[in-house]
Design a protein around this motif. Structure first.
Motif, PDB file in Angstrom:
ATOM      1  N   UNK A 107       0.836  -1.199   0.000  1.00 34.46           N
ATOM      2  CA  UNK A 107       0.000   0.000   0.000  1.00 34.46           C
ATOM      3  C   UNK A 107       0.871   1.249   0.000  1.00 34.46           C
ATOM      4  N   UNK A 108       0.407   2.295  -0.678  1.00 28.90           N
ATOM      5  CA  UNK A 108       1.180   3.529  -0.752  1.00 28.90           C
ATOM      6  C   UNK A 108       0.262   4.708  -1.018  1.00 28.90           C
ATOM      7  N   UNK A 109       0.838   5.900  -0.954  1.00 32.16           N
ATOM      8  CA  UNK A 109       0.077   7.113  -1.285  1.00 32.16           C
ATOM      9  C   UNK A 109      -0.149   7.224  -2.781  1.00 32.16           C
ATOM     10  N   UNK A 110       0.606   6.476  -3.577  1.00 37.43           N
ATOM     11  CA  UNK A 110       0.513   6.486  -5.041  1.00 37.43           C
ATOM     12  C   UNK A 110       0.699   7.900  -5.597  1.00 37.43           C
ATOM     13  N   UNK A 111       1.683   8.570  -5.064  1.00 37.50           N
ATOM     14  CA  UNK A 111       1.977   9.918  -5.515  1.00 37.50           C
ATOM     15  C   UNK A 111       2.245  10.822  -4.330  1.00 37.50           C
ATOM     16  N   UNK A 112       2.827  11.977  -4.611  1.00 34.95           N
ATOM     17  CA  UNK A 112       3.153  12.927  -3.553  1.00 34.95           C
ATOM     18  C   UNK A 112       2.070  13.994  -3.443  1.00 34.95           C
ATOM     19  N   UNK A 113       1.953  14.580  -2.267  1.00 35.82           N
ATOM     20  CA  UNK A 113       0.992  15.659  -2.030  1.00 35.82           C
ATOM     21  C   UNK A 113       1.561  16.561  -0.946  1.00 35.82           C
ATOM     22  N   UNK A 114       0.946  17.708  -0.769  1.00 35.21           N
ATOM     23  CA  UNK A 114       1.386  18.635   0.279  1.00 35.21           C
ATOM     24  C   UNK A 114       0.217  19.503   0.695  1.00 35.21           C
ATOM     25  N   UNK A 115       0.348  20.116   1.853  1.00 35.62           N
ATOM     26  CA  UNK A 115      -0.694  20.977   2.403  1.00 35.62           C
ATOM     27  C   UNK A 115      -0.058  21.811   3.504  1.00 35.62           C
ATOM     28  N   UNK A 116      -0.831  22.638   4.144  1.00 39.27           N
ATOM     29  CA  UNK A 116      -0.303  23.460   5.219  1.00 39.27           C
ATOM     30  C   UNK A 116      -0.178  22.651   6.507  1.00 39.27           C
ATOM     31  N   UNK A 117       0.691  23.098   7.399  1.00 39.34           N
ATOM     32  CA  UNK A 117       0.796  22.480   8.708  1.00 39.34           C
ATOM     33  C   UNK A 117       2.091  21.729   8.927  1.00 39.34           C
ATOM     34  N   UNK A 118       2.101  20.904   9.968  1.00 36.99           N
ATOM     35  CA  UNK A 118       3.235  20.070  10.317  1.00 36.99           C
ATOM     36  C   UNK A 118       2.700  18.690  10.672  1.00 36.99           C
ATOM     37  N   UNK A 119       3.545  17.669  10.533  1.00 44.35           N
ATOM     38  CA  UNK A 119       3.079  16.338  10.882  1.00 44.35           C
ATOM     39  C   UNK A 119       4.171  15.478  11.511  1.00 44.35           C
ATOM     40  N   UNK A 120       3.681  14.524  12.286  1.00 37.47           N
ATOM     41  CA  UNK A 120       4.529  13.620  13.041  1.00 37.47           C
ATOM     42  C   UNK A 120       4.074  12.192  12.773  1.00 37.47           C
ATOM     43  N   UNK A 121       5.022  11.330  12.413  1.00 35.82           N
ATOM     44  CA  UNK A 121       4.705   9.923  12.134  1.00 35.82           C
ATOM     45  C   UNK A 121       5.578   9.046  13.028  1.00 35.82           C
ATOM     46  N   UNK A 122       4.963   8.085  13.701  1.00 35.78           N
ATOM     47  CA  UNK A 122       5.675   7.142  14.566  1.00 35.78           C
ATOM     48  C   UNK A 122       5.303   5.730  14.134  1.00 35.78           C
ATOM     49  N   UNK A 123       6.291   4.888  13.899  1.00 37.00           N
ATOM     50  CA  UNK A 123       6.033   3.536  13.409  1.00 37.00           C
ATOM     51  C   UNK A 123       5.789   2.590  14.586  1.00 37.00           C
ATOM     52  N   UNK A 124       4.591   2.014  14.606  1.00 40.78           N
ATOM     53  CA  UNK A 124       4.246   1.045  15.650  1.00 40.78           C
ATOM     54  C   UNK A 124       4.633  -0.373  15.248  1.00 40.78           C
TER      55      UNK A 124
END
Length: 275
Positions: free
Chosen positions: A207-224
């Protein structure tokens, strides 16, 4: 084909709309969960009723964790209930259609045709038409681009800002986004109109995003669990394993994919809620 009731889907399209692989559909057939029609040349053909059944099978498997025998029993029980009181649907059936309905409403409000919106976003009109009817069949990147086009967010399209906000969300009691993207399950760890989008992403193998995207803000990703690759700005690659985290500005173009041979599970937070 003369009408919606006569539509027949090939195995690849039925699998995409049901959010599973073609091999999974064939497995379900051998397990007696679904029996598609066959064309004159022997190819599988899935009707709208078959597609609804496939989605229900997928729901029972993912949300209830039922095995094939239990799914058959559940489907038979629902069939008996339908005979008594009309069609039954899983609790999230209506929610699963809301993204398409909202997009269609936004398009109509803007006086746009399918061809106009599809051309502006860079997808085929048939893909947009399928999305509006079924709320399925597009990547996260395309869904984000459509939300941006209409001046809204993916979270809003998914119903995350609806009134039934909860202060406490127990483990396993997460509300799910409608399943627009095959292999991607998004669970809400906090809902309502908050200052953060707090999600649990469950990514099937490949599974993937199938492409790049962007928007305003900030994000945090943590791998469980599992392994995920992030690509920022098209040339910065990050392999993340359990316990790893990544923090970045959302305006940077970002894409991601599950690099694990099993499920990858992520804690994902966006602020402000612009996703």
């Amino acid at each position: 084909m003369s009408g919606a009731g006569n539509i027949r889907y090939k195995v690849a399209e039925a699998a995409r709309l049901a959010g599973v692989s073609a091999s999974t559909l064939r497995l379900w057939e051998t397990q007696g969960l679904v029996v598609p029609e066959r064309s004159a040349t022997g190819h599988r053909q899935y009707t709208e009723a078959d597609l609804a059944r496939l989605k229900r099978i997928s729901w029972f498997r993912a949300e209830r964790g039922l095995n094939p025998a239990a799914i058959r029993e559940a489907l038979e029980a629902e069939g008996a209930a339908n005979d008594e009181s009309g069609p039954a649907a899983p609790p999230e059936a209506n929610a699963d259609l809301q993204v398409g309905r909202k997009l269609r409403s936004l398009r109509h409000a803007g006086g746009k045709t399918l061809e106009q919106v599809a051309g502006d976003v860079g997808i085929a009109p048939s893909v947009l038409s399928t999305l509006e009817r079924t709320s399925q069949g597009v990547s996260i990147a395309v869904l984000h681009n459509l939300a941006e086009y209409f001046g809204t967010t993916v979270s809003s399209l998914a119903g995350e800002e609806e009134p039934q906000a909860r202060a406490l969300v127990r483990a396993g009691e997460w509300r799910n986004w409608p399943r627009t993207t095959p292999g991607v399950t998004v669970q809400m760890l906090a809902d309502g109109k908050n200052q953060m989008d707090c999600h649990r992403f469950v990514l099937a193998p490949g599974a993937s995003s199938e492409g790049a995207y962007r928007h305003e803000g900030e994000e945090f990703v943590y791998v469980l669990a599992g392994r995920v690759e992030f690509v920022l700005d098209g040339d910065q690659f990050y392999d993340l394993y359990p316990g790893d985290s990544l923090y970045f500005e959302s305006r940077r173009r970002h894409a991601w994919s599950n690099r694990h041979d099993g499920e990858t599970v992520l804690l994902w937070i966006n602020t402000p809620p612009t996703f």
